[in-house]
Design an enzyme around this catalytic site. Structure first.
Site, PDB file in Angstrom:
ATOM      1  CD  GLU A 440      -2.611  -1.508   0.176  1.00 24.66           C
ATOM      2  OE1 GLU A 440      -2.789  -0.656  -0.700  1.00 24.66           O
ATOM      3  OE2 GLU A 440      -3.032  -2.665   0.071  1.00 24.66           O
ATOM      4  N   GLY A 441       1.836   1.275  -0.858  1.00 23.88           N
ATOM      5  CA  GLY A 441       2.708   2.455  -0.916  1.00 23.88           C
ATOM      6  C   GLY A 441       3.916   2.219  -0.039  1.00 23.88           C
TER       7      GLY A 441
END
Lengths: 601, 601
Positions: A440-441
């Site tokens: 997620e990043g």
């Protein structure tokens, strides 16, 4: 279950003494609840965790998902778990009554997720389903809601978050999956997605992808991305289902978190993959950010949970394992060996783990509380909470992940050689947690989000609000003689962040974002340490108050004194790291920006 | 072999430009050699690494040793590798001609080991055999030497280092394996050993344990430990062999380094395990320290090699993988994506890896050079080198291990999600390297060795000698305008170590070793950063000289400028960490020592 994997006492402390979960029930939205219902939900989660999850930690790791003849097989216990979670109402616990949920505060949901992930993070399916269902509930048509949300919240259907493509990992601007409008208002989808967690498996009857794609003729970049519901089997409207041409092209074999398949998916190989638009065209990214922000906090929570489980395994070992004599008694060869918890270096490693895991859980619950307050307030008050949550999200994702990796490493080190073997759970947790700074990043992306977006938005208002919050705790702490030195140090750290930020902002002003963001990762680290120091001081104030007013004895006394002790550890061992970070961040020598003179590495 | 796993150019730079390997051939002991023979040896190692090792990196990881019916089966390529190493004369390359070796400098042997371990660290068998054979050659009777050394150096017999017992991990005082004298001068051995690397396997015809045990009636503690040769099959003197009652009780399943079995062994179950004393009774520990010190340097080298292999994999990926646009060109959506090496954050991660792996290799070769000089000098000069090597050993073991773990983690981060999958070698290297801060004395043990023993021995003479060495480089660097600022900073760091040491020494003076050593691990970290800064300045001086005198072009120019650049990186990003470490080390608040007031964690 012989090894405890989390501390109920600490969770209770944070929920009810630090973050006042009970207060939330004074808002009409949460008025159906009280401390008792909160406890019932937590107990129900703990029971599923104890019986259906923790006993299969190793077994799920040893039997990773495989793709055969287009079918992805996962461990048989996973279906049982998803069903139990649906039946207990835990997948949609945070949803409104209207959407079939329990309208529980995020503070409680997040705690449920903490317990579950501490028991067995290889069963990381639920957060994806509830996040995906939440997107449909928030932005989908009534038809989409009716078709999908109840089946997802019951645990029958899996939800996913389908963003990443082979040529577009961190760069969503480059998403190429296409959506061609059909006469009936649906879209034909064509493209590929990679690293889709729970993207296909046999423990659910259907997989519902919340997918980013580009409608034919859409603008380039992130402004041309739309959000679609793309099911594995599409409902034909008469209670039947048709294969929706989503092919499982591959399953990644990962170092850890082996319970959850990470899929490579191909849509539209037979030109028969249908998707339904969620919300407005070209608004996909803003919508997806809802799920992504929830997922980022979720990743932080997973990391905090894994590190907690490792910490308790290490703590138990350190109390039971005799080795050597105390350093001041080296020559007493007739004396029995002492448990290793009595060696200063081992104690330092354990305090480090405790400081990281309890500090991480604290900032994550702080974020959950903000999320609840956003839900029940309006106007300027709501905006304040939203700005604080936006600012804290990259920190709450990254600190537990990055420091959790180090914490589990220290858990392993506490056990020495045994920690490296499969005789103890730590080697698995060490592998499992390493994905969290990537999910997620990555940390680099979070750092750019913090410095490049969150710190500068609205003229720096979020930081001002956060500093005001921190100063409120500093003021409270300053009323206690033994906490005042730490309050003063924290005030000094706020000044440090301010000075560093001021020295960097001019580059943004000049439009030189490479220079501005070159060391953003170090800035995130600095900012995070100060944020966690705030959480520790906040906990210490509550502990101090309890010691002064409740005259606790025995375990309770030890618990509160342990809080004060660990706060001190954090300030004496972790906070000094800001010195080196600030020195680098204010250093004018540029070494990482590409230029003509730059060298091949 | 598509991915390079080490840099020949860098190895050549360190060996011939920084550490002047050629100079050693002026000493009579090494006079049979010249740069050409050195290169032949390195080429021969590289060929074995390329053909027999690197291609099987994943396969060996996937097929870990198993114990069945008392027999330990390892990957079939391992026998082939051991035979090839024996035939190439690489197992005993450092042994004297008299003992059947090539009388090669340790500087070259260590480089051989670096190449081999970078190719495939799962084949970590040779160092154990040569270390064990070296113990027999140094302290064994002529009969023991004749029986064992040639068979070990030929690769037919495996050597091991058998210290650890279930109740005595890091505490050798508590070794309980017993040795009962027999009329023929041999001993009957009874006991258990755990975590014995290569302690049994089917790729060798015999396993020769160099084992610590206690002769009946020996004094307690480390002063009653003796060293024995305990073979798996004992020679009967007529060319035949008898099973020597060493039972493989278990094989540990490890997170990484799966190619090498870690054994649990039981000696004397049938009361028929015979050992032969090496050297004098009760002198086992001092003897074993020879092998242990070699092994510690060897572990550091393994770590540096693994981190190097991961770095080259990450570097290649970063050059080839396009993702996003440069930060100052974010809006140019029509432009192609840029290779990620052009992003400052990725470049920072790569420079970190380069700084760690090349700094680590440098300090390890510095130690090898000292070891060679000890071999060929006498008197005060020899004592100087010995003191320096003693002081640097815990650093050369720990820095490459601890920072190597972080470096490989950054290699993984460079690849993002792909790095976490089995599609790339990094996930394996991440698992493999994690054992190195545990092997041969954990980081905590090394830290106590540095501060509690090495820094204080002979009135601090070793540190004085080291500082003099470092100041020699500072003086050289100061003659170049662009290096002088770094020379000045290094001088400041020496003062920092001095001040910290002075603030700690009084506790040792008072006999309060718990207080003295409470934060020894942080002291080791501080000392190590300064030591590696010295190595980088040393490399930079050589590179600067080359730039000034050789007018290099193209790749050669880039190589030397890359050295200067990475030196700067180390000083600007790594050295500032000493600020926080020193602050903690000079802090008077005690938080890790057990006392009545101390809390249950």
């Amino acid at each position: 279950m012989t090894t405890p994997y989390f501390s109920k006492r600490n969770l209770r402390f944070l929920l009810f003494e630090v973050f006042n979960a009970g207060q939330l029930t004074h808002y009409p939205y949460f008025e159906a609840h009280d401390r008792e219902t909160f406890n019932l939900v937590l107990e129900s989660a703990a029971q599923i965790a104890d019986t259906l999850m923790h006993p299969y930690l190793r077994d799920i790791d040893k039997n990773q998902p495989e793709l055969k003849d287009g079918k992805v097989t996962v461990h048989p216990k996973i279906r049982e778990y998803l069903t139990a979670m649906g039946e207990a109402g835990l997948i949609g616990a945070g949803f409104s009554f209207e959407h079939g949920g329990q309208q529980l505060p995020e503070l409680i949901n997040a705690s449920v997720s903490f317990i579950l992930m501490a028991a067995n993070n290889g069963m990381m399916y639920i957060g994806l389903t509830s996040g995906a269902a939440h997107l449909i509930a928030s932005f989908g048509t009534p038809e989409l809601q009716e078709t999908y949300v109840p089946n997802m919240l019951s645990g029958k259907w899996q939800g996913t978050m389908a963003l990443t493509e082979p040529q577009a990992g961190s760069s969503l601007s480059d998403v190429m999956t296409t959506a061609v409008p059909q006469p009936d208002g649906s879209y034909k989808i064509k493209g590929q997605k990679v690293f889709i967690s729970a993207g296909d498996h046999d423990a659910s009857d259907n997989i519902i992808h919340l997918m980013l794609a580009r409608i034919e003729g859409a603008p380039k970049g992130t402004k041309g991305i739309s959000l679609f519901v793309v099911p594995k089997y599409r409902p034909d409207g008469n209670g039947g289902f048709t294969d929706n041409d989503v092919t499982s092209t591959g399953v990644y074999h990962k170092m850890g978190q082996k319970g959850v398949p990470a899929m490579h998916l191909t849509m539209g190989e037979r030109d028969d993959c249908i998707g339904w638009l969620v919300g407005q065209p070209h608004q996909g990214l803003p919508y997806m950010f809802q799920m992504m922000n929830e997922a980022r906090i979720g990743v932080g929570m997973t990391a905090a949970a894994i590190a907690t489980a490792a910490y308790y395994a290490a703590l138990q070992y350190a109390k039971e394992r005799p080795q050597s004599r105390r350093l001041n008694e080296k020559n007493l060869l007739d004396a029995p060996q002492t448990p290793i918890i009595n060696h200063p270096d081992v104690r330092r490693m354990l305090l480090f783990q405790k400081a990281v895991v309890e500090g991480s859980l604290s900032i994550l619950l702080e974020c959950s509380r903000l999320s609840d307050l956003i839900h029940v307030t309006e106007g300027e008050e709501r905006e304040t909470y939203q700005l604080l949550l936006d600012l804290l999200t990259p920190i709450a994702k990254t600190y537990p992940s990055e420091m959790g990796v180090q914490s589990v490493s220290q858990s392993m080190q506490t056990l020495g050689g045994y920690g490296y073997t499969e005789d103890f759970p730590i080697e698995q947790l060490y592998r499992d947690i390493r994905i969290t700074p990537i999910y997620e990043g990555t940390t680099g992306i979070q750092a750019q989000d913090l410095l490049g977006r969150k710190v500068t938005m609205k003229g720096g208002k979020a930081t001002q609000l956060l500093f005001a919050e921190i100063r409120r705790i500093i003021a409270e702490a300053s009323t206690h003689d033994d906490l005042k030195p730490y309050a003063d140090r924290l005030e000094g750290e706020l000044k440090r962040i301010h000075d560093v930020t001021m020295s960097l902002l001019p580059f943004a002003g000049q439009g030189d974002y490479e220079r501005f963001l070159a060391d953003a990762t170090l800035y995130l680290e600095l900012y995070s340490i100060v944020t966690i120091a705030w959480q520790w001081l906040k906990q210490a104030v509550v502990a101090k108050q309890a010691l002064l007013t409740q005259n606790p004895q025995g375990d309770e006394l030890a618990f509160y004194e342990g809080k004060l002790h660990t706060m001190k550890y954090f300030f004496h061992y972790e906070v000094p790291k800001t010195l080196g970070l600030a020195k680098r961040l204010q250093d004018t020598e540029v070494l990482t920006i590409v230029s003509e003179k730059e060298l091949a590495l």
